[in-house]
Write a protein that holds these residues in place. Structure first.
Motif, mmCIF file in Angstrom:
data_model
loop_
_atom_site.group_PDB
_atom_site.id
_atom_site.type_symbol
_atom_site.label_atom_id
_atom_site.label_comp_id
_atom_site.label_asym_id
_atom_site.label_seq_id
_atom_site.Cartn_x
_atom_site.Cartn_y
_atom_site.Cartn_z
ATOM 1 N N UNK A 207 95.421 -69.639 -16.670
ATOM 2 C CA UNK A 207 95.940 -70.012 -17.990
ATOM 3 C C UNK A 207 94.820 -70.661 -18.788
ATOM 4 N N UNK A 208 94.745 -70.307 -20.063
ATOM 5 C CA UNK A 208 93.766 -70.917 -20.955
ATOM 6 C C UNK A 208 94.501 -71.390 -22.201
ATOM 7 N N UNK A 209 94.492 -72.680 -22.416
ATOM 8 C CA UNK A 209 95.106 -73.247 -23.612
ATOM 9 C C UNK A 209 94.087 -73.162 -24.735
ATOM 10 N N UNK A 210 94.327 -72.243 -25.659
ATOM 11 C CA UNK A 210 93.412 -72.010 -26.770
ATOM 12 C C UNK A 210 93.403 -73.208 -27.712
ATOM 13 N N UNK A 211 94.581 -73.667 -28.069
ATOM 14 C CA UNK A 211 94.751 -74.893 -28.852
ATOM 15 C C UNK A 211 96.082 -75.514 -28.441
ATOM 16 N N UNK A 212 96.562 -76.491 -29.185
ATOM 17 C CA UNK A 212 97.781 -77.208 -28.796
ATOM 18 C C UNK A 212 99.023 -76.318 -28.778
ATOM 19 N N UNK A 213 98.993 -75.184 -29.495
ATOM 20 C CA UNK A 213 100.191 -74.347 -29.592
ATOM 21 C C UNK A 213 100.008 -72.931 -29.065
ATOM 22 N N UNK A 214 98.821 -72.575 -28.606
ATOM 23 C CA UNK A 214 98.555 -71.196 -28.167
ATOM 24 C C UNK A 214 98.014 -71.178 -26.744
ATOM 25 N N UNK A 215 98.506 -70.214 -25.957
ATOM 26 C CA UNK A 215 98.093 -70.072 -24.566
ATOM 27 C C UNK A 215 97.835 -68.599 -24.259
ATOM 28 N N UNK A 216 96.789 -68.339 -23.480
ATOM 29 C CA UNK A 216 96.495 -67.002 -22.981
ATOM 30 C C UNK A 216 96.577 -67.061 -21.457
ATOM 31 N N UNK A 217 97.354 -66.144 -20.873
ATOM 32 C CA UNK A 217 97.556 -66.114 -19.426
ATOM 33 C C UNK A 217 97.127 -64.759 -18.890
ATOM 34 N N UNK A 218 96.423 -64.772 -17.770
ATOM 35 C CA UNK A 218 96.012 -63.542 -17.100
ATOM 36 C C UNK A 218 96.512 -63.532 -15.667
ATOM 37 N N UNK A 219 96.968 -62.383 -15.218
ATOM 38 C CA UNK A 219 97.461 -62.222 -13.853
ATOM 39 C C UNK A 219 96.815 -60.978 -13.258
ATOM 40 N N UNK A 220 96.219 -61.132 -12.091
ATOM 41 C CA UNK A 220 95.665 -60.026 -11.333
ATOM 42 C C UNK A 220 96.383 -60.002 -9.999
ATOM 43 N N UNK A 221 96.963 -58.846 -9.648
ATOM 44 C CA UNK A 221 97.786 -58.759 -8.438
ATOM 45 C C UNK A 221 97.449 -57.488 -7.670
ATOM 46 N N UNK A 222 97.447 -57.584 -6.350
ATOM 47 C CA UNK A 222 97.257 -56.420 -5.479
ATOM 48 C C UNK A 222 98.390 -56.377 -4.459
ATOM 49 N N UNK A 223 98.989 -55.210 -4.353
ATOM 50 C CA UNK A 223 100.070 -54.980 -3.395
ATOM 51 C C UNK A 223 99.621 -53.861 -2.456
ATOM 52 N N UNK A 224 99.631 -54.137 -1.157
ATOM 53 C CA UNK A 224 99.175 -53.164 -0.162
ATOM 54 C C UNK A 224 100.294 -52.865 0.827
ATOM 55 N N UNK A 225 100.420 -51.593 1.164
ATOM 56 C CA UNK A 225 101.358 -51.149 2.192
ATOM 57 C C UNK A 225 100.568 -50.448 3.287
ATOM 58 N N UNK A 226 100.782 -50.862 4.519
ATOM 59 C CA UNK A 226 100.240 -50.180 5.695
ATOM 60 C C UNK A 226 101.416 -49.593 6.459
ATOM 61 N N UNK A 227 101.394 -48.266 6.633
ATOM 62 C CA UNK A 227 102.505 -47.575 7.277
ATOM 63 C C UNK A 227 102.031 -46.903 8.558
ATOM 64 N N UNK A 228 102.965 -46.681 9.443
ATOM 65 C CA UNK A 228 102.701 -45.936 10.677
ATOM 66 C C UNK A 228 103.558 -44.679 10.664
ATOM 67 N N UNK A 229 103.030 -43.644 11.279
ATOM 68 C CA UNK A 229 103.750 -42.374 11.413
ATOM 69 C C UNK A 229 104.125 -41.774 10.055
ATOM 70 N N UNK A 230 103.227 -41.898 9.089
ATOM 71 C CA UNK A 230 103.468 -41.345 7.752
ATOM 72 C C UNK A 230 102.284 -40.495 7.334
ATOM 73 N N UNK A 231 102.512 -39.632 6.367
ATOM 74 C CA UNK A 231 101.431 -38.792 5.865
ATOM 75 C C UNK A 231 100.334 -39.643 5.222
ATOM 76 N N UNK A 232 100.719 -40.635 4.457
ATOM 77 C CA UNK A 232 99.767 -41.558 3.851
ATOM 78 C C UNK A 232 99.945 -42.910 4.519
ATOM 79 N N UNK A 233 98.938 -43.340 5.250
ATOM 80 C CA UNK A 233 99.068 -44.567 6.030
ATOM 81 C C UNK A 233 98.925 -45.829 5.194
ATOM 82 N N UNK A 234 98.144 -45.759 4.114
ATOM 83 C CA UNK A 234 97.908 -46.965 3.320
ATOM 84 C C UNK A 234 97.983 -46.632 1.830
ATOM 85 N N UNK A 235 98.665 -47.483 1.068
ATOM 86 C CA UNK A 235 98.671 -47.377 -0.386
ATOM 87 C C UNK A 235 98.437 -48.763 -0.965
ATOM 88 N N UNK A 236 97.758 -48.789 -2.115
ATOM 89 C CA UNK A 236 97.470 -50.029 -2.820
ATOM 90 C C UNK A 236 97.859 -49.878 -4.283
#
Length: 75
Positions: free
Chosen positions: A19-48
């Motif tokens: 979060x970055x408070x630009x001034x007393x009334x304004x805010x800029x928020x950034x979110x970076x997220x990673x979701x990973x799936x590891x599977x067994x016995x599947x055609x595609x074992x890993x997805x991100x």
């Protein structure tokens, strides 16, 4: 004789928020997220999936709040 293939998986999530408070009334928020799936016995074992979300909030109005938000994702 019929057999069933087990479809187990492991899901991991990691995120970083800033979060970055630009001034007393304004805010800029950034979110970076990673979701990973590891599977067994599947055609595609890993997805991100990577997500980036930016939000701008302005509370400088007397009877309203301005909220602008954008999101991008990639698999």
């Amino acid at each position: 004789n019929v057999s069933s293939v087990p479809y187990d998986y492991k899901q991991d999530n990691a995120s970083l928020t800033a979060d970055w408070r630009i001034d007393a009334k304004s805010t800029l928020t950034g979110l970076l997220e990673r979701e990973s799936y590891d599977r067994r016995n599947r055609e595609r074992e890993e997805t991100n999936e990577d997500r980036l979300k930016l939000t701008y909030t302005n509370r400088g109005f007397e009877k309203a709040t301005l909220l602008l938000s954008g999101e991008s994702a990639r698999r």
